[in-house]
Design a protein around this motif. Structure first.
Motif, PDB file in Angstrom:
ATOM      1  N   VAL A 275       0.839  -1.200   0.000  1.00 21.11           N
ATOM      2  CA  VAL A 275       0.000   0.000   0.000  1.00 21.11           C
ATOM      3  C   VAL A 275       0.877   1.255   0.000  1.00 21.11           C
ATOM      4  CG1 VAL A 275      -1.764   1.310   1.230  1.00 21.11           C
ATOM      5  CG2 VAL A 275      -1.863  -1.200   1.203  1.00 21.11           C
ATOM      6  N   THR A 276       0.559   2.206  -0.871  1.00 19.16           N
ATOM      7  CA  THR A 276       1.262   3.485  -0.954  1.00 19.16           C
ATOM      8  C   THR A 276       0.255   4.615  -0.824  1.00 19.16           C
ATOM      9  OG1 THR A 276       2.973   2.571  -2.409  1.00 19.16           O
ATOM     10  CG2 THR A 276       2.724   4.971  -2.383  1.00 19.16           C
ATOM     11  N   VAL A 277       0.556   5.585   0.018  1.00 19.49           N
ATOM     12  CA  VAL A 277      -0.269   6.788   0.164  1.00 19.49           C
ATOM     13  C   VAL A 277       0.545   7.953  -0.368  1.00 19.49           C
ATOM     14  CG1 VAL A 277      -1.511   8.286   1.764  1.00 19.49           C
ATOM     15  CG2 VAL A 277      -1.420   5.810   2.190  1.00 19.49           C
ATOM     16  N   THR A 278       0.102   8.561  -1.461  1.00 16.50           N
ATOM     17  CA  THR A 278       0.924   9.574  -2.139  1.00 16.50           C
ATOM     18  C   THR A 278       0.733  10.976  -1.588  1.00 16.50           C
ATOM     19  OG1 THR A 278      -0.735  10.096  -3.829  1.00 16.50           O
ATOM     20  CG2 THR A 278       0.741   8.237  -4.274  1.00 16.50           C
ATOM     21  N   GLY A 279      -0.458  11.282  -1.048  1.00 13.08           N
ATOM     22  CA  GLY A 279      -0.763  12.678  -0.752  1.00 13.08           C
ATOM     23  C   GLY A 279      -0.979  13.429  -2.055  1.00 13.08           C
ATOM     24  N   THR A 280      -0.757  14.733  -2.032  1.00 16.27           N
ATOM     25  CA  THR A 280      -0.962  15.550  -3.231  1.00 16.27           C
ATOM     26  C   THR A 280       0.035  15.189  -4.319  1.00 16.27           C
ATOM     27  OG1 THR A 280      -1.750  17.375  -1.842  1.00 16.27           O
ATOM     28  CG2 THR A 280      -1.077  17.920  -4.092  1.00 16.27           C
ATOM     29  N   VAL A 281      -0.452  15.070  -5.552  1.00 16.09           N
ATOM     30  CA  VAL A 281       0.417  14.791  -6.697  1.00 16.09           C
ATOM     31  C   VAL A 281       0.170  15.864  -7.756  1.00 16.09           C
ATOM     32  CG1 VAL A 281       0.477  12.301  -6.293  1.00 16.09           C
ATOM     33  CG2 VAL A 281      -1.306  13.256  -7.756  1.00 16.09           C
ATOM     34  N   PRO A 282       1.186  16.175  -8.571  1.00 18.07           N
ATOM     35  CA  PRO A 282       1.020  17.231  -9.580  1.00 18.07           C
ATOM     36  C   PRO A 282       0.091  16.843 -10.714  1.00 18.07           C
ATOM     37  CG  PRO A 282       3.178  16.204  -9.772  1.00 18.07           C
ATOM     38  CD  PRO A 282       2.577  15.671  -8.513  1.00 18.07           C
ATOM     39  N   ASP A 283      -0.006  15.535 -11.028  1.00 16.05           N
ATOM     40  CA  ASP A 283      -0.792  15.099 -12.186  1.00 16.05           C
ATOM     41  C   ASP A 283      -1.460  13.767 -11.863  1.00 16.05           C
ATOM     42  OD1 ASP A 283      -1.857  14.432 -14.624  1.00 16.05           O
ATOM     43  OD2 ASP A 283      -0.074  14.902 -15.785  1.00 16.05           O
ATOM     44  N   ILE A 284      -2.688  13.829 -11.397  1.00 19.60           N
ATOM     45  CA  ILE A 284      -3.396  12.609 -11.016  1.00 19.60           C
ATOM     46  C   ILE A 284      -3.736  11.768 -12.241  1.00 19.60           C
ATOM     47  CG2 ILE A 284      -5.776  13.483 -11.134  1.00 19.60           C
ATOM     48  CD1 ILE A 284      -6.250  12.104  -8.425  1.00 19.60           C
ATOM     49  N   GLU A 285      -3.808  12.427 -13.416  1.00 16.74           N
ATOM     50  CA  GLU A 285      -4.180  11.698 -14.626  1.00 16.74           C
ATOM     51  C   GLU A 285      -3.110  10.672 -15.010  1.00 16.74           C
ATOM     52  OE1 GLU A 285      -3.935  15.239 -14.765  1.00 16.74           O
ATOM     53  OE2 GLU A 285      -5.981  15.376 -13.976  1.00 16.74           O
ATOM     54  N   ASP A 286      -1.829  11.008 -14.830  1.00 17.41           N
ATOM     55  CA  ASP A 286      -0.767  10.048 -15.128  1.00 17.41           C
ATOM     56  C   ASP A 286      -0.833   8.846 -14.187  1.00 17.41           C
ATOM     57  OD1 ASP A 286       0.366  11.112 -17.370  1.00 17.41           O
ATOM     58  OD2 ASP A 286       1.996  12.143 -16.344  1.00 17.41           O
ATOM     59  N   HIS A 287      -1.174   9.088 -12.935  1.00 18.69           N
ATOM     60  CA  HIS A 287      -1.317   7.975 -11.986  1.00 18.69           C
ATOM     61  C   HIS A 287      -2.463   7.064 -12.396  1.00 18.69           C
ATOM     62  CE1 HIS A 287       1.585   8.948  -8.779  1.00 18.69           C
ATOM     63  NE2 HIS A 287       1.379  10.200  -9.118  1.00 18.69           N
ATOM     64  N   LEU A 288      -3.558   7.649 -12.855  1.00 21.80           N
ATOM     65  CA  LEU A 288      -4.673   6.837 -13.334  1.00 21.80           C
ATOM     66  C   LEU A 288      -4.272   6.033 -14.559  1.00 21.80           C
ATOM     67  CD1 LEU A 288      -7.730   9.261 -12.970  1.00 21.80           C
ATOM     68  CD2 LEU A 288      -7.521   7.000 -11.935  1.00 21.80           C
ATOM     69  N   ALA A 289      -3.560   6.691 -15.461  1.00 20.02           N
ATOM     70  CA  ALA A 289      -3.170   6.013 -16.704  1.00 20.02           C
ATOM     71  C   ALA A 289      -2.222   4.856 -16.438  1.00 20.02           C
ATOM     72  CB  ALA A 289      -2.520   7.017 -17.663  1.00 20.02           C
ATOM     73  N   ALA A 290      -1.425   4.938 -15.381  1.00 18.56           N
ATOM     74  CA  ALA A 290      -0.428   3.901 -15.093  1.00 18.56           C
ATOM     75  C   ALA A 290      -1.014   2.712 -14.336  1.00 18.56           C
ATOM     76  CB  ALA A 290       0.730   4.496 -14.301  1.00 18.56           C
ATOM     77  N   ALA A 291      -2.232   2.843 -13.851  1.00 21.51           N
ATOM     78  CA  ALA A 291      -2.842   1.757 -13.081  1.00 21.51           C
ATOM     79  C   ALA A 291      -3.632   0.829 -13.995  1.00 21.51           C
ATOM     80  CB  ALA A 291      -3.751   2.328 -12.003  1.00 21.51           C
ATOM     81  N   ALA A 292      -3.712  -0.436 -13.585  1.00 23.11           N
ATOM     82  CA  ALA A 292      -4.489  -1.408 -14.360  1.00 23.11           C
ATOM     83  C   ALA A 292      -5.957  -1.395 -13.958  1.00 23.11           C
ATOM     84  CB  ALA A 292      -3.914  -2.811 -14.164  1.00 23.11           C
ATOM     85  N   VAL A 293      -6.218  -1.106 -12.686  1.00 22.36           N
ATOM     86  CA  VAL A 293      -7.574  -1.152 -12.154  1.00 22.36           C
ATOM     87  C   VAL A 293      -7.793   0.053 -11.248  1.00 22.36           C
ATOM     88  CG1 VAL A 293      -9.192  -2.436 -10.682  1.00 22.36           C
ATOM     89  CG2 VAL A 293      -7.657  -3.676 -12.209  1.00 22.36           C
ATOM     90  N   ALA A 294      -8.944   0.704 -11.405  1.00 21.63           N
ATOM     91  CA  ALA A 294      -9.361   1.754 -10.473  1.00 21.63           C
ATOM     92  C   ALA A 294     -10.538   1.227  -9.664  1.00 21.63           C
ATOM     93  CB  ALA A 294      -9.764   3.020 -11.226  1.00 21.63           C
ATOM     94  N   VAL A 295     -10.542   1.521  -8.368  1.00 15.78           N
ATOM     95  CA  VAL A 295     -11.620   1.051  -7.505  1.00 15.78           C
ATOM     96  C   VAL A 295     -12.324   2.234  -6.844  1.00 15.78           C
ATOM     97  CG1 VAL A 295     -10.568  -1.188  -7.042  1.00 15.78           C
ATOM     98  CG2 VAL A 295     -10.027   0.751  -5.553  1.00 15.78           C
ATOM     99  N   ASP A 296     -13.574   2.037  -6.493  1.00 16.70           N
ATOM    100  CA  ASP A 296     -14.353   3.030  -5.767  1.00 16.70           C
ATOM    101  C   ASP A 296     -15.150   2.305  -4.686  1.00 16.70           C
ATOM    102  OD1 ASP A 296     -15.525   5.415  -5.020  1.00 16.70           O
ATOM    103  OD2 ASP A 296     -17.173   5.211  -6.441  1.00 16.70           O
ATOM    104  N   PRO A 297     -14.476   1.846  -3.628  1.00 12.46           N
ATOM    105  CA  PRO A 297     -15.123   0.988  -2.624  1.00 12.46           C
ATOM    106  C   PRO A 297     -15.867   1.769  -1.545  1.00 12.46           C
ATOM    107  CG  PRO A 297     -12.805   1.195  -2.121  1.00 12.46           C
ATOM    108  CD  PRO A 297     -13.042   2.033  -3.355  1.00 12.46           C
ATOM    109  N   LEU A 298     -16.592   2.816  -1.946  1.00 15.35           N
ATOM    110  CA  LEU A 298     -17.271   3.648  -0.964  1.00 15.35           C
ATOM    111  C   LEU A 298     -18.427   2.903  -0.302  1.00 15.35           C
ATOM    112  CD1 LEU A 298     -15.672   5.992  -2.312  1.00 15.35           C
ATOM    113  CD2 LEU A 298     -17.636   7.421  -1.806  1.00 15.35           C
TER     114      LEU A 298
END
Length: 311
Positions: A275-298
């Motif tokens: 598990v990694t907690v990044t905090g604020t990042v300059p470009d969240i879109e690149d992080h999304l693009a680099a991931a294989a799966v996005a989750v929304d476990p609300l």
């Protein structure tokens, strides 16, 4: 048309779902109509310049936390939702009455139900409540997952108050905007003729696929403002209850929690394997693009989360 838009928070910076939506509403309506925006003052005076050019007139009134606490105490002996008492200051009500008395508006719009008292007893313009979602549903879910008996008790009280208030709004307003039928169906005794669906959208240029960004095949990502309780609860729930099962099947799996202002409980999740907690990042879109799966476990919330559309 001549429009008045009333909201609790100043719509900048756009790090929250509500400020982002109001900012986009101001941008859209301000480019097509004569729009006046009324809200509480921003924390930083320089933020005025971000919003002022989009509207005909921007009115921002002071917000006192001390007076808001007093309104909470008075609300304890009534059926008024506590968040309505907190958010609707006397300054906001008085300024809304002044504007409505001095301008010939075609429509007056409140964002969320929190500033609804600003339009109590108002006749003339079409009154629109941009409810977006059922806050009663959100608070009932929050009660179900509260960790302390006291937290569950308070949230259930607020959920019941909100449920009554949402139903009453349909009698007091001409139109009520909701994101989807799911939220409409959770409001008792709604008037179908007054419902207007107002689904969220996403910037399809900003969040377009980025084929130049290499994808990590076993990376899972969760995005959002991590000071927001539903997001913090979701991150904790996925990291502790779901992700260990993923790691048993895929030992090199990674779970990235990406978003500003992580609460201490969220930061502690970085001690868990993978598990990694990044905090604020300059470009969240690149992080999304680099991931294989996005989750929304609300587990807590209602409506539609922008993070789903962005992913």
């Amino acid at each position: 048309m001549k429009l008045l838009l009333i909201c609790h928070r100043f719509p900048w910076p756009v790090h929250r779902g509500d400020t982002l939506t109001v900012f986009k509403m101001a941008q859209f309506f301000g480019a097509r109509h004569e729009l006046d925006l009324l809200c509480h003052a921003p924390e930083h005076p320089q933020d005025f310049s971000r919003v002022q050019p989009m509207v005909r007139e921007l009115t921002a009134v002071p917000f006192s936390r001390a007076r808001a606490c007093g309104r909470l105490l008075r609300a304890a002996g009534s059926t008024l939702p506590f968040q309505v008492a907190w958010c609707t200051s006397g300054n906001l009500r008085n300024e809304s009455r002044r504007l409505l008395a001095s301008r010939d508006y075609d429509a007056a719009i409140i964002y969320y139900l929190r500033p609804a008292p600003c339009l109590d007893g108002v006749n003339g313009p079409v009154k629109i409540a941009a409810l977006q979602l059922s806050l009663a549903t959100e608070w009932a879910r929050a009660a179900d997952h509260a960790r302390s008996p006291w937290g569950r008790f308070l949230r259930r009280i607020e959920a019941r108050r909100l449920a009554r208030y949402e139903t009453a709004l349909f009698k007091r307003f001409d139109k009520c905007l909701l994101i989807s039928p799911h939220d409409r169906d959770r409001i008792a005794d709604y008037d179908p003729a007054k419902v207007w669906f107002n689904p969220h959208g996403v910037d399809t240029v900003k969040y377009a696929p980025r084929p130049h960004v290499p994808v990590s095949p076993h990376r899972v990502i969760f995005t959002g403002r991590m000071a927001f309780h539903p997001n913090a609860d979701a991150a904790d729930y996925f990291a502790r209850e779901i992700f260990p099962s993923v790691r048993r099947e895929l030992p090199d799996a990674q779970f990235l929690i990406v978003g500003r202002d992580p609460l201490p409980a969220v930061r502690k999740l970085a001690t868990l394997p993978g598990v990694t907690v990044t905090g604020t990042v300059p470009d969240i879109e690149d992080h999304l693009a680099a991931a294989a799966v996005a989750v929304d476990p609300l587990r807590v919330g209602a409506g539609l989360q922008n993070k789903v559309l962005e992913a």
